[in-house]
Design an enzyme around this catalytic site. Structure first.
Site, short mmCIF file in Angstrom:
data_model
loop_
_atom_site.label_atom_id
_atom_site.label_comp_id
_atom_site.label_asym_id
_atom_site.label_seq_id
_atom_site.Cartn_x
_atom_site.Cartn_y
_atom_site.Cartn_z
CD GLU A 85 -0.94 0.55 3.85
OE1 GLU A 85 -1.33 1.55 3.61
OE2 GLU A 85 -0.95 -0.38 4.70
CE LYS A 141 -3.82 0.59 11.57
NZ LYS A 141 -4.35 1.66 10.62
N1 PSU Z 1 -1.21 0.50 9.44
C1 PSU Z 1 0.05 1.50 9.72
N2 PSU Z 1 -0.03 2.67 9.21
C2 PSU Z 1 -0.79 3.02 8.46
C3 PSU Z 1 -1.99 2.10 8.27
C4 PSU Z 1 -1.98 1.08 8.59
O1 PSU Z 1 1.10 0.91 10.38
O2 PSU Z 1 -0.91 4.32 8.02
C5 PSU Z 1 -3.09 3.00 7.03
C6 PSU Z 1 -3.47 1.57 6.26
O3 PSU Z 1 -3.53 2.16 5.05
C7 PSU Z 1 -4.97 1.26 6.66
C8 PSU Z 1 -5.44 2.52 7.01
O4 PSU Z 1 -5.65 0.87 5.61
O5 PSU Z 1 -4.50 3.18 8.05
C9 PSU Z 1 -6.62 2.44 7.84
O6 PSU Z 1 -7.37 3.96 8.07
P1 PSU Z 1 -9.10 4.03 8.32
O7 PSU Z 1 -8.78 3.54 9.85
O8 PSU Z 1 -9.19 5.39 8.13
O9 PSU Z 1 -9.63 3.09 7.39
#
Ligand code: PSU
Ligand code: MN
Length: 298
Positions: free
Chosen positions: A21, A153
């Site tokens: 990603e 996370k």
């Molecule tokens: N994990 C990380 N850093 C990130 C993300 C995940 O260590 O920046 C990002 C990924 O791209 C994941 C997104 O898909 O955060 C999720 O964001 P949201 O909760 O807005 O869907």
């Protein structure tokens, strides 16, 4: 859709590809750690004998294999938006530079026929408000691919996230673990429904899933490496501090995840950042091994 030169060559030659990603590079990690993450992940994948392919929206074009000046712009985060799956059509129409989340990357994997994707942590159910659920889960439910991560996370509600993974029918396996890891932490006390011990086994699970025409992903969770994982108490304390700050500043929507990650990094004096880089690299290695196993005869 545009293919970068290396990715295009790999596809033409039938070499194993691993999708990555770009949101983790343009939003999730600070400068210059984002460049280190890019280098370490790509080096890890290449070392195994697979080819890395960063997904992105480059000036409106869906891209597999972000590279060169475009990659530089994303690493310097010059006018790069965070793009989830639902944002893709408008980003394409407007000619946006968009960094893809897990959800958006999965959409591109489906379109491009990519089978394996490595990331850090997937999005999930937030602690507050609990109706803030990442679109990553819905896309995992409808995209047939292996996704290697270190769980969700620690800023999230992990038991709720596990329940949603179950409800959505996403196949979940622990890699050499019986536990659902906590991204920064190795243990959470939460169990996964199945454990696999080799990359070949992961590949075999995807083959089974496809033979049954299951629509969703095989989500592989692997704990962060020993020497950089954080103790649960430190993470818990830091996350609570981060949530307090997010509440005080009224952070909402797509900004929540990057905000919390940055706040945890401050609260752990950078230890979370080192863990994040190490687990990204480790996940890239495993994803490359799975991609190789998939390209070998079953
Ligand atoms: N994990 C990380 N850093 C990130 C993300 C995940 O260590 O920046 C990002 C990924 O791209 C994941 C997104 O898909 O955060 C999720 O964001 P949201 O909760 O807005 O869907
Ligand atoms: Mn959200």
């Amino acid at each position: 859709m545009r293919w970068g030169a290396d990715a295009a060559r790999a596809r033409a030659a039938g070499h194993p590809l691993v999708a990555l990603e770009s949101s983790v590079l343009a939003q999730g990690l600070p400068i210059p750690a984002n460049r280190e993450a890019d280098t370490r992940m790509r080096t890890a994948i290449t070392a195994v004998g697979a080819v890395p392919a960063i997904t992105a929206v480059v000036r409106g074009t869906l891209t597999v294999g972000l590279d060169g000046d475009d990659l530089e712009r994303f690493l310097r985060r010059e006018g790069v938006a965070k793009v989830s799956a639902r944002d893709l059509p408008v980003a394409a129409l407007r000619g946006t530079d968009g960094a893809t989340t897990v959800a958006a990357t999965l959409s591109i994997c489906a379109l491009a026929g990519l089978d394996v994707f490595a990331t850090g942590g997937i999005g999930g159910v937030h602690r507050e408000p609990a109706f803030d659920e990442s679109a990553d889960l819905a896309e995992l439910a409808r995209t047939s691919a292996v996704v290697v991560c270190a769980g969700a996370k620690s800023i999230l509600d992990l038991p709720a996230t596990l329940e949603r993974i179950e409800s959505l029918g996403i196949t979940l396996v622990g890699y050499q673990t019986d536990e659902f890891p906590g991204f920064f932490t190795q243990t959470t006390g939460l169990r996964v429904p199945a454990r696999v011990d080799t990359a070949a086994e992961v590949a075999a699970v995807l083959r089974q899933s496809r033979a049954m025409r299951r629509p969703g992903a095989v989500l592989v969770v692997q704990p962060p490496p020993n020497d950089s994982a954080l103790p649960a108490e430190l993470v818990e304390h830091s996350v609570n501090e981060a949530l307090g700050q997010a509440r005080a500043e009224g952070v909402r929507g797509a900004a929540v995840t990057p905000f919390l990650l940055a706040a945890v990094e401050r609260a752990t004096a950078g230890r979370s950042l080192r863990a994040n880089l190490a687990l990204l690299e480790q996940n890239a290695t495993l994803a490359a091994q799975v991609a190789l196993a998939l390209s070998a005869a079953p």
